[in-house]
Scaffold this motif. Structure first.
Motif, PDB file in Angstrom:
ATOM      1  N   ASN A 280       0.827  -1.204   0.000  1.00  0.00           N
ATOM      2  CA  ASN A 280       0.000   0.000   0.000  1.00  0.00           C
ATOM      3  C   ASN A 280       0.866   1.261   0.000  1.00  0.00           C
ATOM      4  OD1 ASN A 280      -2.678   0.880  -0.034  1.00  0.00           O
ATOM      5  ND2 ASN A 280      -2.640   1.347   2.146  1.00  0.00           N
ATOM      6  N   LEU A 281       1.922   1.242   0.819  1.00  0.00           N
ATOM      7  CA  LEU A 281       2.810   2.396   0.895  1.00  0.00           C
ATOM      8  C   LEU A 281       3.558   2.562  -0.417  1.00  0.00           C
ATOM      9  CD1 LEU A 281       4.334   1.982   4.461  1.00  0.00           C
ATOM     10  CD2 LEU A 281       2.765   3.753   3.707  1.00  0.00           C
TER      11      LEU A 281
ATOM     12  N   LEU B   6       0.645  11.606   9.601  1.00  0.00           N
ATOM     13  CA  LEU B   6      -0.483  10.720   9.324  1.00  0.00           C
ATOM     14  C   LEU B   6      -0.002   9.272   9.297  1.00  0.00           C
ATOM     15  CD1 LEU B   6      -3.464  10.478   8.390  1.00  0.00           C
ATOM     16  CD2 LEU B   6      -2.623  10.569   6.056  1.00  0.00           C
ATOM     17  N   LEU B   7       1.126   9.038   8.619  1.00  0.00           N
ATOM     18  CA  LEU B   7       1.694   7.689   8.566  1.00  0.00           C
ATOM     19  C   LEU B   7       2.101   7.226   9.957  1.00  0.00           C
ATOM     20  CD1 LEU B   7       3.901   7.773   5.345  1.00  0.00           C
ATOM     21  CD2 LEU B   7       1.611   6.861   5.611  1.00  0.00           C
ATOM     22  N   GLY B   8       2.514   8.189  10.783  1.00  0.00           N
ATOM     23  CA  GLY B   8       2.933   7.853  12.136  1.00  0.00           C
ATOM     24  C   GLY B   8       1.796   7.348  13.004  1.00  0.00           C
ATOM     25  N   VAL B   9       0.571   7.795  12.693  1.00  0.00           N
ATOM     26  CA  VAL B   9      -0.585   7.339  13.464  1.00  0.00           C
ATOM     27  C   VAL B   9      -1.079   5.997  12.937  1.00  0.00           C
ATOM     28  CG1 VAL B   9      -2.941   7.910  14.150  1.00  0.00           C
ATOM     29  CG2 VAL B   9      -1.279   9.702  13.878  1.00  0.00           C
ATOM     30  N   MET B  10      -0.846   5.780  11.650  1.00  0.00           N
ATOM     31  CA  MET B  10      -1.319   4.532  11.039  1.00  0.00           C
ATOM     32  C   MET B  10      -0.452   3.355  11.472  1.00  0.00           C
ATOM     33  SD  MET B  10      -2.224   5.751   7.220  1.00  0.00           S
ATOM     34  CE  MET B  10      -3.868   6.305   6.821  1.00  0.00           C
ATOM     35  N   PRO B  11      -1.028   2.150  11.391  1.00  0.00           N
ATOM     36  CA  PRO B  11      -0.281   0.980  11.885  1.00  0.00           C
ATOM     37  C   PRO B  11       0.828   0.518  10.958  1.00  0.00           C
ATOM     38  CG  PRO B  11      -2.448   0.324  11.069  1.00  0.00           C
ATOM     39  CD  PRO B  11      -2.418   1.815  11.011  1.00  0.00           C
ATOM     40  N   TYR B  12       1.698   1.427  10.558  1.00  0.00           N
ATOM     41  CA  TYR B  12       2.846   1.032   9.740  1.00  0.00           C
ATOM     42  C   TYR B  12       4.101   1.106  10.577  1.00  0.00           C
ATOM     43  CZ  TYR B  12      -0.025   1.594   5.555  1.00  0.00           C
ATOM     44  OH  TYR B  12      -0.990   1.477   4.614  1.00  0.00           O
ATOM     45  N   LYS B  13       5.049   0.212  10.270  1.00  0.00           N
ATOM     46  CA  LYS B  13       6.337   0.289  10.950  1.00  0.00           C
ATOM     47  C   LYS B  13       7.220   1.259  10.172  1.00  0.00           C
ATOM     48  CE  LYS B  13       7.117  -4.208  11.171  1.00  0.00           C
ATOM     49  NZ  LYS B  13       7.522  -5.541  11.552  1.00  0.00           N
ATOM     50  N   ARG B  14       8.122   1.884  10.906  1.00  0.00           N
ATOM     51  CA  ARG B  14       8.998   2.847  10.255  1.00  0.00           C
ATOM     52  C   ARG B  14       9.788   2.217   9.114  1.00  0.00           C
ATOM     53  NH1 ARG B  14      11.102   8.146  12.936  1.00  0.00           N
ATOM     54  NH2 ARG B  14       9.087   8.822  13.698  1.00  0.00           N
TER      55      ARG B  14
ATOM     56  N   VAL C 169      -1.458   9.640  20.371  1.00  0.00           N
ATOM     57  CA  VAL C 169      -1.699   8.836  19.177  1.00  0.00           C
ATOM     58  C   VAL C 169      -0.433   8.292  18.557  1.00  0.00           C
ATOM     59  CG1 VAL C 169      -3.842  10.015  18.659  1.00  0.00           C
ATOM     60  CG2 VAL C 169      -1.728  10.817  17.622  1.00  0.00           C
TER      61      VAL C 169
ATOM     62  N   ASP D 216       6.604   1.361  17.812  1.00  0.00           N
ATOM     63  CA  ASP D 216       6.679   1.397  16.356  1.00  0.00           C
ATOM     64  C   ASP D 216       5.838   0.281  15.732  1.00  0.00           C
ATOM     65  OD1 ASP D 216       9.299   0.860  13.916  1.00  0.00           O
ATOM     66  OD2 ASP D 216       7.493   2.081  13.820  1.00  0.00           O
ATOM     67  N   GLY D 217       4.845   0.679  14.950  1.00  0.00           N
ATOM     68  CA  GLY D 217       4.052  -0.313  14.254  1.00  0.00           C
ATOM     69  C   GLY D 217       3.150  -1.151  15.140  1.00  0.00           C
ATOM     70  N   SER D 218       2.840  -0.627  16.341  1.00  0.00           N
ATOM     71  CA  SER D 218       1.984  -1.379  17.254  1.00  0.00           C
ATOM     72  C   SER D 218       0.640  -1.706  16.620  1.00  0.00           C
ATOM     73  CB  SER D 218       1.769  -0.539  18.511  1.00  0.00           C
ATOM     74  OG  SER D 218       0.661  -0.986  19.234  1.00  0.00           O
TER      75      SER D 218
ATOM     76  N   LYS E  86      -2.474   0.557  16.930  1.00  0.00           N
ATOM     77  CA  LYS E  86      -2.738   1.679  16.038  1.00  0.00           C
ATOM     78  C   LYS E  86      -3.853   1.369  15.048  1.00  0.00           C
ATOM     79  CE  LYS E  86       1.651   4.088  16.278  1.00  0.00           C
ATOM     80  NZ  LYS E  86       2.730   4.750  15.547  1.00  0.00           N
TER      81      LYS E  86
ATOM     82  N   PHE F 242      -6.444   4.333   0.155  1.00  0.00           N
ATOM     83  CA  PHE F 242      -5.279   4.215   1.010  1.00  0.00           C
ATOM     84  C   PHE F 242      -5.677   3.772   2.404  1.00  0.00           C
ATOM     85  CE2 PHE F 242      -1.000   4.625   2.062  1.00  0.00           C
ATOM     86  CZ  PHE F 242      -0.796   5.439   3.169  1.00  0.00           C
TER      87      PHE F 242
ATOM     88  N   TYR G  19      -6.055  -0.197   7.115  1.00  0.00           N
ATOM     89  CA  TYR G  19      -6.643  -0.678   8.360  1.00  0.00           C
ATOM     90  C   TYR G  19      -7.314  -2.037   8.194  1.00  0.00           C
ATOM     91  CZ  TYR G  19      -5.734   3.841  10.465  1.00  0.00           C
ATOM     92  OH  TYR G  19      -5.122   4.949  10.969  1.00  0.00           O
TER      93      TYR G  19
END
Lengths: 128, 352, 299
Positions: free
Chosen positions: B11-12, B105-113, C48, C67-69, C72, C96, C101
């Motif tokens: 997706n990213l 926004l990406l930081g809030v979403m469940p993505y890993k860095r 958040v 990170d990536g929890s 979220k 997107f 999600y």
């Protein structure tokens, strides 16, 4: 159903309780009638469901309404008017304020009694 | 499979491609003009020649540059692509997300860095490499179908071309992404990447200039062969030189494959370091010029030294006065500018 | 639920949050109040997972946001300025979110489209602030969150949509027991739907309370004496503000209204009662007690 003023210093749950009681007195809802569920009332009036639940809890405690599992919440068939001591004192204070106001305006005892009669007639007249 | 999905995210990747695919189109267009179109132009030119004339063979031969130059990577268009696009794309991939706060926004979403980072790396490389691959195929096709060019170059040359083009792209892009982890804004990232790419060679040049200036002003003769010898080593670290590896490294042309291999490994190391730095990037510094507060002094000192070395000889050179005092004045001015201008830029950017 | 424990955070040289403690239980609608610059937005960004606290910890439903929890997946964040990819079309942005999600509810998204009618083909950069906020709310409700954190969500919305949004929040809590935290300046909305409130100023949470308790317990004292008001009462140490019209004084005290009333009774007042305080007044005086200074301003 009834008006809620969120800005009032009377908590909303209190206003709900009073509103329900008033509606019963006015005959707008009658013993045995189905009440909206907590969720429904919250949605109808855009209120916090926890607040509505709190009001319903208190109304149930006061035996104004009762909940039957699986069927819903209904206005009590037997709403017992009970003279609650603390409430009496509160009521007396409210009367006192109104009477002070009236006296200050120059309204005498006789006129006050007439006013009270009118109000009671209005409330009783509604519930037939 | 699990390792792949934990490092990248489809997706990213799609998102980054969607945002920047236009660059790919431009690169494709430019390369197409340079390679396949050069075939068309060549055919066009030679069709005007008279096959009966004596000079026919000669005319044919000297026009061959039209095709062989691009195949050997000696074309201004390709220099332009290699120098501009990796840096610019890296700048947009990072700087723009920071500026528009979509990184939050990406930081809030469940993505890993790591997913955010690697998807960008992959997207950037895809956008640059796919146009090259397409043109590679088209050129092979042309080589196969056009008999007039058959004796100008072989299929191997095309393979050599693509491999010699992709390595600098990989190198410059990974370097830019690394710089992007240290620098926050798009403009600063692009400018500083360019500066740092030229830095080793540039510094060496400055040292040579200063050696000259000192020699003139103090009228002493010192042996600066060690500086010259440094130049031999420095050129390996001056990245833009890899656009023309055959020229700059003609003395070790036999080891060119080894060098290219080392560059690929170096690129992968830089990508890894970039990833580690990204993990340490703080969101609250998005929009600052420097992503790490600790870099501020280091950066100012570095700039000050460079401008010092620049202004000293500059002053004596322009005024043509061989005075050591003037040289020192130049140094001082350089030091001052080099310290206060970055300081000013950082503050202004912060306030904006 | 949201649990903030001993959180401090500095941005650059400035300490924005100073040992903040906050708790919002499951199914609560928590209103966060405070003047501009109090640190509300910074606190929310820590909650958040955008910022990491310098000190302290934050737990969402018992989990820390590393990170990536996977937690979220269940957090909805609606900031005051919604940031989307400007070059995207609305449908690209929806796509997107849809693929980001795990609990994206397509049915719900489609149903909510009846309310939030923003055309798919429009580019994000063409949308006004209000429309972006609406899109943000639309998307975030479709991810089936457990926790919703909103920073001034209704600013920029017209009154009709505003009402609908509040109603959606209330329904969300009814249906799914979602924990909602709203930072707002709009006291009317706050009083309408919040059951808990927290007041922040200068990086600290000064007060956390159930709204009903606040209304019932924080009141002004109205008092009148036959003669002059006793000095001990006029200069009481817990007094935040005292005003009078003629002989009738209105007093705002810091805490313990009952205690002060007991003290006043000793001086035999001819009038002693508590009167209503609006939430504005409560807010102003609570802040005033903590240095949110202003005097009586007259042009």
């Amino acid at each position: 159903m009834f008006i809620i003023d969120p800005r009032s210093s009377t908590p909303i749950y209190q206003q709900i309780i009073e509103g329900v009681k008033e509606n019963i007195l006015k005959g707008l809802i009658e013993p045995g009638d189905k009440m909206p569920s907590v969720r429904e009332l919250a949605k109808m009036m855009t209120l916090n469901p926890n607040t509505v639940a709190k009001a319903y809890q208190e109304l149930e405690r006061q035996k104004v309404i009762e909940t039957f599992r699986g069927r819903g919440t209904f206005v009590s068939m037997e709403y017992e008017a009970k003279k609650d001591g603390e409430k009496m004192t509160e009521l007396k204070d409210i009367f006192k304020k109104a009477i002070v106001e009236a006296y200050y305006m120059g309204i005498d005892k006789k006129e006050i009694m007439i006013m009270i009669d009118e109000i009671i007639k209005e409330l009783e007249g509604g519930s037939k | 499979m699990n390792l792949v999905t934990s490092l990248f995210n489809k997706n990213l990747y799609k998102k980054d491609i969607r945002l920047h695919w236009v660059f790919g189109i431009v690169i494709f267009g430019l390369l197409f003009l340079d390679l396949p179109m050069s075939h068309i132009r060549y055919l066009n030119e030679i069709s005007k020649l008279d096959p009966m004339s004596y000079q026919y063979i000669e005319e044919l031969a000297w026009r061959s540059y039209m095709i062989t130059d691009p195949i050997q990577g000696e074309s201004p268009i390709q220099f332009f692509i290699l120098l501009i696009f990796p840096i610019m794309i890296a700048g947009f991939l990072l700087g723009e997300e920071r500026r528009t706060k979509t990184l939050e926004l990406l930081g809030v979403m469940p993505y890993k860095r790591v997913q955010i980072y690697m998807s960008k790396v992959l997207a950037g490389l895809s956008i640059m490499i796919v146009p090259y691959l397409l043109n590679f195929c088209i050129t092979l096709l042309m080589r196969y179908s056009i008999k007039e060019v058959a004796n100008l170059y072989g299929y191997g040359d095309v393979v050599h071309w693509i491999y010699m083009s992709i390595v600098p792209i990989l190198l410059f892009f990974s370097f830019s992404m690394l710089m992007g982890m240290l620098v926050g804004t798009t403009i600063a990232q692009v400018i500083l990447t360019v500066i740092f790419m030229f830095l080793p060679g540039g510094l060496w040049g400055l040292l040579m200039m200063n050696a000259e200036a000192i020699r003139y002003t103090l009228a002493i003769h010192f042996n600066d062969t060690f500086i010259r010898e440094m130049g031999d080593i420095v050129r390996f670290f001056t990245l833009p030189l890899y656009i023309l590896p055959e020229r700059t490294f003609h003395d070790c042309i036999d080891k060119i494959n080894l060098i290219m291999g080392i560059l690929v490994i170096a690129s992968m190391i830089m990508i890894f370091i970039g990833y580690r730095l990204f993990l340490k990037n703080k969101m609250e510094r998005n929009g600052e010029i420097l992503m790490f507060a600790g870099l501020e002094n280091f950066f100012k000192v570095g700039v000050a030294i460079c401008t010092m070395l620049l202004f000293g000889p500059l002053l004596t050179g322009i005024l043509q006065i061989n005075s050591i005092v003037l040289l020192i004045i130049g140094y001082v001015i350089g030091l001052g500018l080099g310290w206060f201008i970055p300081n000013y830029c950082i503050q202004v950017n912060r306030r904006a | 639920m949201i649990s903030v424990v001993g959180v401090s955070k500095s941005l650059g040289q400035n300490k924005i949050l100073d040992d903040v403690n906050l708790f919002a239980k499951e199914g609560a609608i928590y209103g966060l109040l405070g003047p501009n610059g109090a640190g509300k937005t910074t606190l929310i960004k820590n909650m958040v997972g955008i910022y990491t606290p310098d000190e302290g910890e934050i737990f969402i439903d018992g989990q820390k946001l590393i990170d990536g929890s996977s937690m979220k997946e269940k957090i909805a964040y609606i900031p005051d300025y919604q940031n989307f990819y400007n070059q995207f079309k609305v449908k690209d942005m929806v796509d997107f979110y849809r693929h980001t999600y795990r609990d994206w509810n397509e049915e719900r998204y489609q149903k909510l489209k009846e309310l939030f009618s923003i055309q798919d083909q429009k580019k994000i950069r063409q949308l006004s602030k209000g429309m972006k906020t609406q899109l943000g709310i639309h998307l975030n409700l479709s991810i089936m969150p457990k926790v919703m954190v909103m920073d001034e969500p209704t600013s920029g919305l017209d009154p009709v949509i505003r009402r609908e949004v509040l109603n959606l929040i209330v329904q969300e809590v009814s249906l799914n027991n979602t924990t909602v935290l709203i930072s707002t300046h709009n006291l009317g909305e706050l009083e309408q739907i919040c059951d808990h409130i927290g007041m922040m100023n200068k990086g600290k949470v000064l007060l956390e309370t159930n709204l009903d308790d606040l209304k019932e317990k924080v009141r002004k004292i109205q008092v009148a004496f036959k003669g002059e008001i006793p000095k001990e009462i006029k200069e009481h140490k817990d007094l935040l503000k005292i005003e009078n019209v003629g002989k009738v004084y209105q007093m705002v005290v810091k805490e313990g209204v009952e205690k002060v009333m007991e003290e006043i009774k000793k001086y035999d007042p001819i009038l002693l009662e508590t009167i209503d305080m609006s939430l504005e007044e409560i807010f102003i005086y609570k802040m005033g007690g903590e240095g949110y200074e202003f005097g009586d301003f007259t042009f």
